[in-house]
Design a protein around this motif. Structure first.
Motif, mmCIF file in Angstrom:
data_model
loop_
_atom_site.group_PDB
_atom_site.id
_atom_site.type_symbol
_atom_site.label_atom_id
_atom_site.label_comp_id
_atom_site.label_asym_id
_atom_site.label_seq_id
_atom_site.Cartn_x
_atom_site.Cartn_y
_atom_site.Cartn_z
ATOM 1 N N MET A 79 0.808 -1.191 0.000
ATOM 2 C CA MET A 79 0.000 0.000 0.000
ATOM 3 C C MET A 79 0.859 1.265 0.000
ATOM 4 N N ARG A 80 2.153 1.085 0.141
ATOM 5 C CA ARG A 80 3.027 2.250 0.160
ATOM 6 C C ARG A 80 3.012 2.967 -1.183
ATOM 7 N N THR A 81 3.011 2.198 -2.256
ATOM 8 C CA THR A 81 2.997 2.798 -3.588
ATOM 9 C C THR A 81 1.710 3.586 -3.807
ATOM 10 N N GLU A 82 0.593 3.021 -3.380
ATOM 11 C CA GLU A 82 -0.680 3.711 -3.530
ATOM 12 C C GLU A 82 -0.710 4.987 -2.695
ATOM 13 N N ALA A 83 -0.145 4.935 -1.482
ATOM 14 C CA ALA A 83 -0.102 6.119 -0.623
ATOM 15 C C ALA A 83 0.719 7.225 -1.276
ATOM 16 N N LEU A 84 1.858 6.873 -1.846
ATOM 17 C CA LEU A 84 2.687 7.873 -2.517
ATOM 18 C C LEU A 84 1.999 8.418 -3.769
ATOM 19 N N LEU A 85 1.329 7.541 -4.500
ATOM 20 C CA LEU A 85 0.635 7.971 -5.708
ATOM 21 C C LEU A 85 -0.464 8.975 -5.372
ATOM 22 N N PHE A 86 -1.323 8.638 -4.418
ATOM 23 C CA PHE A 86 -2.402 9.554 -4.067
ATOM 24 C C PHE A 86 -1.882 10.784 -3.332
ATOM 25 N N GLY A 87 -0.770 10.663 -2.623
ATOM 26 C CA GLY A 87 -0.142 11.840 -2.029
ATOM 27 C C GLY A 87 0.320 12.817 -3.095
ATOM 28 N N GLY A 88 0.886 12.281 -4.161
ATOM 29 C CA GLY A 88 1.285 13.131 -5.284
ATOM 30 C C GLY A 88 0.098 13.801 -5.952
ATOM 31 N N VAL A 89 -0.997 13.058 -6.074
ATOM 32 C CA VAL A 89 -2.217 13.642 -6.646
ATOM 33 C C VAL A 89 -2.728 14.761 -5.747
ATOM 34 N N ALA A 90 -2.687 14.551 -4.420
ATOM 35 C CA ALA A 90 -3.139 15.583 -3.483
ATOM 36 C C ALA A 90 -2.266 16.829 -3.586
ATOM 37 N N VAL A 91 -0.964 16.647 -3.684
ATOM 38 C CA VAL A 91 -0.061 17.791 -3.821
ATOM 39 C C VAL A 91 -0.331 18.532 -5.133
ATOM 40 N N PHE A 92 -0.563 17.777 -6.191
ATOM 41 C CA PHE A 92 -0.875 18.402 -7.483
ATOM 42 C C PHE A 92 -2.139 19.242 -7.394
ATOM 43 N N PHE A 93 -3.209 18.668 -6.841
ATOM 44 C CA PHE A 93 -4.455 19.423 -6.742
ATOM 45 C C PHE A 93 -4.322 20.600 -5.778
ATOM 46 N N GLY A 94 -3.539 20.440 -4.709
ATOM 47 C CA GLY A 94 -3.320 21.559 -3.792
ATOM 48 C C GLY A 94 -2.601 22.712 -4.472
ATOM 49 N N GLY A 95 -1.530 22.388 -5.195
ATOM 50 C CA GLY A 95 -0.810 23.424 -5.930
ATOM 51 C C GLY A 95 -1.658 24.063 -7.017
ATOM 52 N N THR A 96 -2.445 23.236 -7.690
ATOM 53 C CA THR A 96 -3.328 23.763 -8.725
ATOM 54 C C THR A 96 -4.382 24.682 -8.124
ATOM 55 N N ALA A 97 -4.889 24.322 -6.941
ATOM 56 C CA ALA A 97 -5.892 25.165 -6.282
ATOM 57 C C ALA A 97 -5.309 26.522 -5.915
ATOM 58 N N VAL A 98 -4.067 26.531 -5.438
ATOM 59 C CA VAL A 98 -3.437 27.804 -5.080
ATOM 60 C C VAL A 98 -3.229 28.664 -6.328
ATOM 61 N N LEU A 99 -2.667 28.074 -7.365
ATOM 62 C CA LEU A 99 -2.436 28.834 -8.588
ATOM 63 C C LEU A 99 -3.741 29.297 -9.227
ATOM 64 N N TYR A 100 -4.746 28.440 -9.244
ATOM 65 C CA TYR A 100 -6.035 28.809 -9.830
ATOM 66 C C TYR A 100 -6.696 29.922 -9.018
ATOM 67 N N GLY A 101 -6.582 29.838 -7.697
ATOM 68 C CA GLY A 101 -7.162 30.874 -6.855
ATOM 69 C C GLY A 101 -6.522 32.231 -7.085
ATOM 70 N N ILE A 102 -5.218 32.225 -7.325
ATOM 71 C CA ILE A 102 -4.510 33.488 -7.573
ATOM 72 C C ILE A 102 -4.830 34.029 -8.960
ATOM 73 N N TRP A 103 -4.729 33.170 -9.974
ATOM 74 C CA TRP A 103 -4.904 33.631 -11.346
ATOM 75 C C TRP A 103 -6.353 33.928 -11.705
ATOM 76 N N SER A 104 -7.289 33.292 -11.038
ATOM 77 C CA SER A 104 -8.694 33.552 -11.364
ATOM 78 C C SER A 104 -9.267 34.676 -10.510
ATOM 79 N N HIS A 105 -8.431 35.296 -9.694
ATOM 80 C CA HIS A 105 -8.844 36.389 -8.813
ATOM 81 C C HIS A 105 -9.929 35.938 -7.842
#
Length: 134
Positions: free
Chosen positions: A1-27
């Motif tokens: 399950m370690r691989t799955e945890a790392l995979l979904f952790g990466g997805v969470a980081v991606f969506f978190g970063g995307t949310a920050v950038l989208y929040g800034i750029w979309s005003h």
């Protein structure tokens, strides 16, 4: 399950970063930012679940390259034979959703029924390991 945890952790980081950038750029567009934050949190929950299971149970036979088919034999998990709680949960959700249209009183009744259904599903087999029948 370690691989799955790392995979979904990466997805969470991606969506978190995307949310920050989208929040800034979309005003501060609330709908898109909220959707990305919820996606980040959902991926984070799955990552946390997989990491906790990996720490509790260790490596699975599927995780090892030298494992044989026989290594995965035996009882897998507990699967409940039947449950009436999903019907109660669905009915509570339907009443709560109808209450959004018809009034607060119906919504509150639905939330109560929904809470009882979820509580029942979560704790239906909580004492199965203690030897008591329930």
């Amino acid at each position: 399950m370690r691989t799955e945890a790392l995979l979904f952790g990466g997805v969470a980081v991606f969506f978190g970063g995307t949310a920050v950038l989208y929040g800034i750029w979309s005003h501060g567009d609330p709908a898109g930012t909220a959707a990305l934050i919820v996606a980040c949190l959902m991926a984070g929950v799955i990552s946390f679940f997989c990491a906790v299971n990996y720490r509790r149970r260790g490596r699975r036979p599927q995780d090892r390259g030298d494992a044989e088919v026989a290594d995965g034999a035996g009882p897998l998990e507990f699967f409940p034979p039947e449950s009436h709680w999903p019907i109660a949960t669905a009915a509570g959700f339907a009443v709560a959703a109808t209450g959004v249209v018809y009034g607060l009183w119906l919504f509150l009744i639905g939330v109560g029924a929904l809470g009882a259904g979820v509580f029942g599903m979560v704790f239906q087999y909580a004492d199965r390991g203690s030897g008591r029948e329930g």
